[in-house]
Design an enzyme around this catalytic site. Structure first.
Site, mmCIF file in Angstrom:
data_model
loop_
_atom_site.group_PDB
_atom_site.id
_atom_site.type_symbol
_atom_site.label_atom_id
_atom_site.label_comp_id
_atom_site.label_asym_id
_atom_site.label_seq_id
_atom_site.Cartn_x
_atom_site.Cartn_y
_atom_site.Cartn_z
ATOM 1 N N ASP A 134 -32.989 -4.004 9.951
ATOM 2 C CA ASP A 134 -32.902 -2.569 9.301
ATOM 3 C C ASP A 134 -33.706 -1.587 10.321
ATOM 4 O OD1 ASP A 134 -31.484 -3.564 7.204
ATOM 5 O OD2 ASP A 134 -33.331 -3.841 6.184
ATOM 6 N N ALA A 135 -33.382 -0.350 9.894
ATOM 7 C CA ALA A 135 -34.322 0.792 10.821
ATOM 8 C C ALA A 135 -35.854 0.798 10.607
ATOM 9 C CB ALA A 135 -33.656 2.117 10.407
#
Length: 230
Positions: free
Chosen positions: A101-102
């Site tokens: 994920d970011a």
């Protein structure tokens, strides 16, 4: 191999720009200028472009320490792609073996070898991924067995595969999983009424993220690391 294709396989040149370089006389074969794009290159030929020897780019295998605010996609979307952190020729040939994920940091593996990356991402291979995580609420010892038994995630039919949870402190743990479900680590903690506040991937299979590799830095994998993926 045709000379124009050899140039493309060795550089960032397109077929059109390779032919232009040939037309300008920028390319030599064993010291002689060659302008014929259809010239057949063999192992006995030394091809130079503007004086520099060309070598076909083989399969590439890269370890990256992913920083926050980047995404594991080959194109920039809401956040910039991790591919943009790599100073390599022909980055468009690369793809990412699995995703983070970011807001997650840590080990990302990037390659040009589709079969190799499939061995990492395929559920059948059960390639372990180890994470260091911090949580909003304290972790209780009984969670170790719950994670080992499997958890029921929201919108999933069955339980997760057995996972190894090692509690390091009241709000810190290491977690090893062999699946790659969407947001799996975060969803596993949510399933036991907790929330991940920080997540960092330390390893994939036998490949360990270098301790001295700073966020955003990368290196090529060793032969032993590449061969460890089976």
């Amino acid at each position: 191999m045709r000379l124009d294709k050899f140039i493309c396989e060795s550089t960032s040149h397109s077929r059109v720009s390779a032919k232009k370089a040939l037309h300008r006389g920028d390319v030599t074969c064993n010291g002689e200028v060659v302008k014929n794009s259809g010239f057949k290159v063999t192992d006995e030929h030394e091809i130079r472009l503007n004086g520099e020897v060309l070598t076909i780019i083989g399969p590439r295998f890269i370890m990256l320490n992913k920083p926050v605010g980047t995404i594991c996609s080959t194109i920039d979307e809401e956040y910039p792609s991790v591919i943009g952190l790599l100073d390599v020729i022909r980055p468009e040939d690369l793809h990412i073996a699995g995703r983070l994920d970011a807001d997650t940091t840590g080990l990302v593996l990037i390659t040009t070898d589709g079969q190799w990356s499939h061995k990492i991402t395929s559920p059948k291979k059960e390639c372990g991924k180890r994470y260091l995580l911090e949580t909003a609420d304290p972790l209780s010892d009984d969670l170790v067995q719950q994670f080992a038994d499997g958890l029921q995630l929201n919108n999933e039919d069955g339980l997760t595969k057995p996972a190894e949870l090692e509690i390091l402190g009241s709000n810190q743990a290491r977690l090893t999983i062999t699946e790659g479900k969407y947001h799996q680590v975060k969803r596993m903690l949510a399933a036991v009424g907790n929330k991940v506040t920080k997540l960092h991937r330390e390893s994939v299979g036998a490949i360990e993220l270098d301790a001295d590799l700073e966020l955003g830095e990368w290196r090529y994998l060793t032969d032993a690391e590449i061969k460890s993926v089976k």
